[in-house]
Write a protein that holds these residues in place. Structure first.
Motif, PDB file in Angstrom:
ATOM      1  N   ARG A  20       0.842  -1.209   0.000  1.00 51.33           N
ATOM      2  CA  ARG A  20       0.000   0.000   0.000  1.00 51.33           C
ATOM      3  C   ARG A  20       0.871   1.250   0.000  1.00 51.33           C
ATOM      4  O   ARG A  20       0.564   2.225  -0.689  1.00 51.33           O
ATOM      5  CB  ARG A  20      -0.960  -0.020   1.196  1.00 51.33           C
ATOM      6  N   GLN A  21       1.972   1.226   0.734  1.00 46.27           N
ATOM      7  CA  GLN A  21       2.904   2.353   0.733  1.00 46.27           C
ATOM      8  C   GLN A  21       3.531   2.527  -0.648  1.00 46.27           C
ATOM      9  O   GLN A  21       3.730   3.655  -1.109  1.00 46.27           O
ATOM     10  CB  GLN A  21       4.009   2.151   1.767  1.00 46.27           C
ATOM     11  N   LEU A  23       2.185   1.805  -3.537  1.00 47.33           N
ATOM     12  CA  LEU A  23       1.176   2.429  -4.405  1.00 47.33           C
ATOM     13  C   LEU A  23       1.092   3.930  -4.149  1.00 47.33           C
ATOM     14  O   LEU A  23       1.023   4.723  -5.085  1.00 47.33           O
ATOM     15  CB  LEU A  23      -0.195   1.778  -4.194  1.00 47.33           C
ATOM     16  N   LYS A  24       1.107   4.301  -2.872  1.00 46.48           N
ATOM     17  CA  LYS A  24       1.036   5.722  -2.507  1.00 46.48           C
ATOM     18  C   LYS A  24       2.248   6.474  -3.068  1.00 46.48           C
ATOM     19  O   LYS A  24       2.123   7.597  -3.556  1.00 46.48           O
ATOM     20  CB  LYS A  24       0.983   5.850  -0.990  1.00 46.48           C
ATOM     21  N   LEU A  25       3.397   5.848  -3.015  1.00 44.10           N
ATOM     22  CA  LEU A  25       4.625   6.459  -3.506  1.00 44.10           C
ATOM     23  C   LEU A  25       4.573   6.689  -5.018  1.00 44.10           C
ATOM     24  O   LEU A  25       5.115   7.663  -5.528  1.00 44.10           O
ATOM     25  CB  LEU A  25       5.810   5.548  -3.146  1.00 44.10           C
ATOM     26  N   VAL A  27       1.881   7.291  -6.865  1.00 43.23           N
ATOM     27  CA  VAL A  27       0.694   8.031  -7.300  1.00 43.23           C
ATOM     28  C   VAL A  27       1.029   9.129  -8.293  1.00 43.23           C
ATOM     29  O   VAL A  27       0.360   9.282  -9.313  1.00 43.23           O
ATOM     30  CB  VAL A  27      -0.071   8.611  -6.085  1.00 43.23           C
ATOM     31  N   ASP A  28       2.061   9.902  -8.026  1.00 42.39           N
ATOM     32  CA  ASP A  28       2.323  11.091  -8.832  1.00 42.39           C
ATOM     33  C   ASP A  28       3.335  10.924  -9.948  1.00 42.39           C
ATOM     34  O   ASP A  28       3.355  11.725 -10.879  1.00 42.39           O
ATOM     35  CB  ASP A  28       2.783  12.240  -7.923  1.00 42.39           C
ATOM     36  N   LEU A  73       2.048   3.682 -11.300  1.00 41.76           N
ATOM     37  CA  LEU A  73       0.756   3.224 -10.798  1.00 41.76           C
ATOM     38  C   LEU A  73      -0.222   3.034 -11.950  1.00 41.76           C
ATOM     39  O   LEU A  73      -0.304   3.862 -12.860  1.00 41.76           O
ATOM     40  CB  LEU A  73       0.198   4.254  -9.809  1.00 41.76           C
ATOM     41  N   PRO A  75      -4.068   2.624 -11.710  1.00 39.75           N
ATOM     42  CA  PRO A  75      -5.151   2.590 -10.722  1.00 39.75           C
ATOM     43  C   PRO A  75      -6.431   1.870 -11.141  1.00 39.75           C
ATOM     44  O   PRO A  75      -7.291   1.606 -10.300  1.00 39.75           O
ATOM     45  CB  PRO A  75      -5.431   4.076 -10.476  1.00 39.75           C
TER      46      PRO A  75
END
Length: 126
Positions: A20-21, A23-25, A27-28, A73, A75
């Protein structure tokens, strides 16, 4: 004929907090595995294994740029998760509506709901 379905499903892939971390990393921006590894207290090999699971679930895409592998990512598979969670949202909404009603009653009447006449957890206001 090869099976085109992912090796891991989205639920399995996001079950791990490290993934999950990751994926968050991502994102941009797209990131190289060496850069991603710098964000975690584990070996690059361990990070690569987590990225492989995310890739197998369709949540990240890997792309070779020279000798470097970059990840980004993807999504779209998270929509499956969103659809699944939306079914259960009605239960949360009901609890929030009850809480809102209780708060509004308390603020209008100045009633203290911590005393003996307070509602029990399984009761709903009239």
């Amino acid at each position: 004929m090869a099976d085109a379905s992912p090796k891991h499903d989205v639920f399995q892939a996001i079950a791990d907090p490290t993934r999950r971390q990751l994926l968050k990393l991502l994102v941009d921006k797209e990131m190289a595995v060496t850069v991603i590894s710098g964000h975690f207290p584990m070996s690059r090999t361990a990070v690569s294994k987590h990225l492989r699971i995310l890739s197998d679930a369709g949540l990240v895409r890997e792309r070779k740029v020279g000798r470097e592998t970059r990840y980004s990512l993807q999504p779209e598979p998270l929509l499956e998760l969103k659809r699944w969670l939306s079914y259960y949202e009605r239960f949360w909404e009901n609890k929030l509506n009850v809480l809102k009603h209780l708060v509004e009653i308390d603020s209008e009447t100045g009633t203290d709901r911590t005393g003996p006449n307070r509602l029990k957890d399984d009761q709903t206001p009239d």
